[in-house]
Design a protein around this motif. Structure first.
Motif, mmCIF file in Angstrom:
data_model
loop_
_atom_site.group_PDB
_atom_site.id
_atom_site.type_symbol
_atom_site.label_atom_id
_atom_site.label_comp_id
_atom_site.label_asym_id
_atom_site.label_seq_id
_atom_site.Cartn_x
_atom_site.Cartn_y
_atom_site.Cartn_z
ATOM 1 N N ALA A 12 16.952 -3.173 3.065
ATOM 2 C CA ALA A 12 16.081 -3.210 1.572
ATOM 3 C C ALA A 12 14.356 -4.046 1.335
ATOM 4 C CB ALA A 12 17.719 -4.427 0.829
ATOM 5 N N LEU A 13 14.495 -4.928 2.581
ATOM 6 C CA LEU A 13 13.042 -5.058 2.511
ATOM 7 C C LEU A 13 12.270 -3.898 2.529
ATOM 8 C CD1 LEU A 13 11.918 -7.769 3.191
ATOM 9 C CD2 LEU A 13 11.620 -7.636 4.899
ATOM 10 N N ALA A 14 12.722 -3.513 3.487
ATOM 11 C CA ALA A 14 11.165 -1.592 4.054
ATOM 12 C C ALA A 14 11.261 -1.136 2.868
ATOM 13 C CB ALA A 14 12.315 -0.514 5.364
ATOM 14 N N ASP A 15 12.371 -1.676 1.920
ATOM 15 C CA ASP A 15 12.756 -0.029 0.533
ATOM 16 C C ASP A 15 11.257 -0.612 -0.345
ATOM 17 O OD1 ASP A 15 14.459 1.390 2.093
ATOM 18 O OD2 ASP A 15 15.927 1.351 0.877
ATOM 19 N N ARG A 16 11.292 -2.029 -0.517
ATOM 20 C CA ARG A 16 10.820 -2.575 -1.381
ATOM 21 C C ARG A 16 9.828 -2.844 -0.625
ATOM 22 N NH1 ARG A 16 13.875 -3.617 -6.070
ATOM 23 N NH2 ARG A 16 15.736 -4.604 -5.176
ATOM 24 N N ALA A 17 9.402 -3.295 0.070
ATOM 25 C CA ALA A 17 7.977 -3.252 0.744
ATOM 26 C C ALA A 17 7.291 -1.168 1.266
ATOM 27 C CB ALA A 17 7.805 -3.837 2.642
ATOM 28 N N LEU A 18 8.208 -0.649 1.317
ATOM 29 C CA LEU A 18 7.296 0.439 1.153
ATOM 30 C C LEU A 18 6.897 1.036 -0.277
ATOM 31 C CD1 LEU A 18 9.797 2.059 3.576
ATOM 32 C CD2 LEU A 18 7.006 1.746 4.025
ATOM 33 N N GLY A 19 7.038 0.324 -1.193
ATOM 34 C CA GLY A 19 6.765 0.413 -2.646
ATOM 35 C C GLY A 19 5.957 0.525 -3.019
ATOM 36 N N LEU A 20 5.128 -0.946 -2.159
ATOM 37 C CA LEU A 20 4.087 -1.137 -2.372
ATOM 38 C C LEU A 20 3.291 -0.489 -2.660
ATOM 39 C CD1 LEU A 20 4.485 -4.633 -0.069
ATOM 40 C CD2 LEU A 20 4.860 -4.642 -2.564
ATOM 41 N N PRO A 21 2.078 -0.208 -3.719
ATOM 42 C CA PRO A 21 0.690 0.707 -4.081
ATOM 43 C C PRO A 21 -0.141 0.088 -2.615
ATOM 44 C CG PRO A 21 1.368 -0.778 -5.924
ATOM 45 C CD PRO A 21 2.291 -1.088 -4.980
ATOM 46 N N GLU A 22 -0.426 -1.134 -2.698
ATOM 47 C CA GLU A 22 -1.287 -1.490 -0.909
ATOM 48 C C GLU A 22 -0.170 -1.100 0.448
ATOM 49 O OE1 GLU A 22 -1.076 -5.409 -3.672
ATOM 50 O OE2 GLU A 22 0.312 -3.675 -3.147
ATOM 51 N N LEU A 23 0.533 -0.644 0.999
ATOM 52 C CA LEU A 23 1.458 -0.096 1.703
ATOM 53 C C LEU A 23 1.276 1.510 1.677
ATOM 54 C CD1 LEU A 23 3.625 -1.875 3.252
ATOM 55 C CD2 LEU A 23 1.606 -1.373 3.710
ATOM 56 N N ALA A 24 1.233 2.016 0.769
ATOM 57 C CA ALA A 24 0.930 3.326 -0.066
ATOM 58 C C ALA A 24 0.124 3.788 0.336
ATOM 59 C CB ALA A 24 1.822 4.071 -1.621
ATOM 60 N N HIS A 25 -1.622 2.845 -0.368
ATOM 61 C CA HIS A 25 -2.073 3.725 -0.228
ATOM 62 C C HIS A 25 -3.333 2.938 1.531
ATOM 63 C CE1 HIS A 25 -2.473 5.227 -3.462
ATOM 64 N NE2 HIS A 25 -2.276 4.139 -3.972
ATOM 65 N N ALA A 26 -2.251 2.040 2.353
ATOM 66 C CA ALA A 26 -2.795 1.863 4.110
ATOM 67 C C ALA A 26 -2.967 2.973 4.801
ATOM 68 C CB ALA A 26 -1.808 1.053 4.007
ATOM 69 N N ALA A 169 0.942 -11.107 -1.816
ATOM 70 C CA ALA A 169 2.536 -11.162 -2.722
ATOM 71 C C ALA A 169 3.420 -11.670 -1.822
ATOM 72 C CB ALA A 169 2.452 -9.694 -2.522
ATOM 73 N N VAL A 170 5.266 -11.944 -1.486
ATOM 74 C CA VAL A 170 5.759 -12.086 -0.937
ATOM 75 C C VAL A 170 7.007 -10.464 -1.366
ATOM 76 C CG1 VAL A 170 7.035 -13.425 -2.651
ATOM 77 C CG2 VAL A 170 7.437 -13.163 0.074
ATOM 78 N N VAL A 171 7.530 -10.138 -0.075
ATOM 79 C CA VAL A 171 8.162 -9.067 -0.482
ATOM 80 C C VAL A 171 9.990 -9.452 0.134
ATOM 81 C CG1 VAL A 171 9.466 -7.303 0.595
ATOM 82 C CG2 VAL A 171 6.677 -7.100 -0.259
ATOM 83 N N THR A 172 11.164 -9.467 -0.403
ATOM 84 C CA THR A 172 12.115 -10.128 -0.522
ATOM 85 C C THR A 172 13.415 -8.972 -0.586
ATOM 86 O OG1 THR A 172 13.080 -10.687 -2.246
ATOM 87 C CG2 THR A 172 11.752 -12.097 -0.994
ATOM 88 N N PRO A 173 13.978 -9.080 -0.077
ATOM 89 C CA PRO A 173 15.661 -8.158 0.007
ATOM 90 C C PRO A 173 15.253 -7.164 -1.440
ATOM 91 C CG PRO A 173 15.838 -9.205 1.928
ATOM 92 C CD PRO A 173 14.944 -9.954 0.721
ATOM 93 N N SER A 174 15.235 -8.603 -2.504
ATOM 94 C CA SER A 174 16.141 -7.894 -3.804
ATOM 95 C C SER A 174 14.338 -7.993 -4.331
ATOM 96 C CB SER A 174 16.544 -9.687 -4.127
ATOM 97 O OG SER A 174 15.478 -10.507 -4.411
ATOM 98 N N GLY A 175 13.346 -8.425 -4.350
ATOM 99 C CA GLY A 175 11.973 -7.745 -5.405
ATOM 100 C C GLY A 175 10.887 -8.414 -4.597
ATOM 101 N N VAL A 176 10.481 -7.987 -4.597
ATOM 102 C CA VAL A 176 8.544 -8.332 -4.931
ATOM 103 C C VAL A 176 8.049 -9.858 -5.810
ATOM 104 C CG1 VAL A 176 6.347 -7.426 -4.714
ATOM 105 C CG2 VAL A 176 7.694 -5.818 -3.811
ATOM 106 N N ARG A 177 7.010 -11.064 -5.050
ATOM 107 C CA ARG A 177 7.214 -11.112 -6.179
ATOM 108 C C ARG A 177 4.812 -11.029 -6.072
ATOM 109 N NH1 ARG A 177 8.203 -17.517 -7.649
ATOM 110 N NH2 ARG A 177 5.952 -18.261 -8.755
ATOM 111 N N ARG A 178 4.239 -10.489 -7.176
ATOM 112 C CA ARG A 178 2.538 -10.907 -6.267
ATOM 113 C C ARG A 178 2.560 -12.973 -7.208
ATOM 114 N NH1 ARG A 178 0.475 -6.879 -5.096
ATOM 115 N NH2 ARG A 178 2.152 -4.736 -5.265
ATOM 116 N N PHE A 179 1.332 -12.934 -6.315
ATOM 117 C CA PHE A 179 0.218 -14.100 -6.965
ATOM 118 C C PHE A 179 -0.613 -13.802 -6.790
ATOM 119 C CE2 PHE A 179 3.120 -15.083 -3.334
ATOM 120 C CZ PHE A 179 4.272 -15.680 -3.927
ATOM 121 N N GLY A 180 -1.570 -14.660 -8.044
ATOM 122 C CA GLY A 180 -2.677 -14.762 -8.571
ATOM 123 C C GLY A 180 -3.900 -14.152 -8.529
#
Length: 180
Positions: A12-26, A169-180
């Motif tokens: 689940a963590l890998a799936d959430r992280a791979l969905g981040l736009p930052e990782l999609a374009h890295a 940001a923090v990625v957990t198995p249940s979601g993503v939370r972004r900061f400031g």
């Protein structure tokens, strides 16, 4: 957590992280190999590599700073004992690129014990990643800083010192939370 829980959380963590736009374009991601009870990273490392991303992994130096090497798959990792054998890490076995290699990363995935609502990260106390963050700042590098944690490790507040820097940001198995 049971072994099944840990495996499911890692997927689940890998799936959430791979969905981040930052990782999609890295093109280059500085990451780490999880140890002990940390959220599992091997599936994420392999998925990034399969996308054609250059994955850098740390090698702990005697002064607790980090050198970097390229991850080319599980067979490229070696078990290395540190601190008189008290700590065993999986590190890249190939060529070392130097501590400044991290400054070329588009995203830096950070381990931690907790992150608070301000995006402040609590590390394990060795200072290795504090040095990484300071190195990035000195180099004028601005990669996305992302911490991988379990949901219970996102807390109201962690202790903070003057050298601490917030993450994006923090990625957990249940979601993503972004900061400031």
């Amino acid at each position: 957590m049971t072994a099944d829980d840990v495996r499911e959380s890692a997927t689940a963590l890998a799936d959430r992280a791979l969905g981040l736009p930052e990782l999609a374009h890295a093109r280059t991601v500085a990451a780490y190999v999880s140890v002990g009870s940390e959220p599992g990273t091997p599936a994420l490392l392999d998925a990034l590599r399969a996308r054609g991303v250059r994955v850098l992994l740390p090698a702990l130096l005697p002064d607790n700073d980090l050198d970097w090497g390229v991850y080319t798959g599980g067979e490229s990792l070696a078990r290395v004992r540190h601190g008189g054998g008290r700590l065993t890490l999986l590190e890249p076995s190939g060529e070392r690129l130097g501590p400044d290699a991290v400054t070329g990363a588009d995203v830096v995935l950070l381990p931690g014990l907790a992150v608070d609502g301000r995006g402040m990260r609590l590390g394990r106390g060795g200072g290795s990643y504090d040095r990484v963050l300071a190195r990035l700042e000195r180099a004028g590098a601005h990669p996305a800083l992302v911490v991988l944690l379990y949901g219970t490790e996102v807390v109201e507040r962690v202790p903070e010192e003057p050298h601490d820097r917030p993450v994006h940001a923090v990625v957990t198995p249940s979601g993503v939370r972004r900061f400031g």
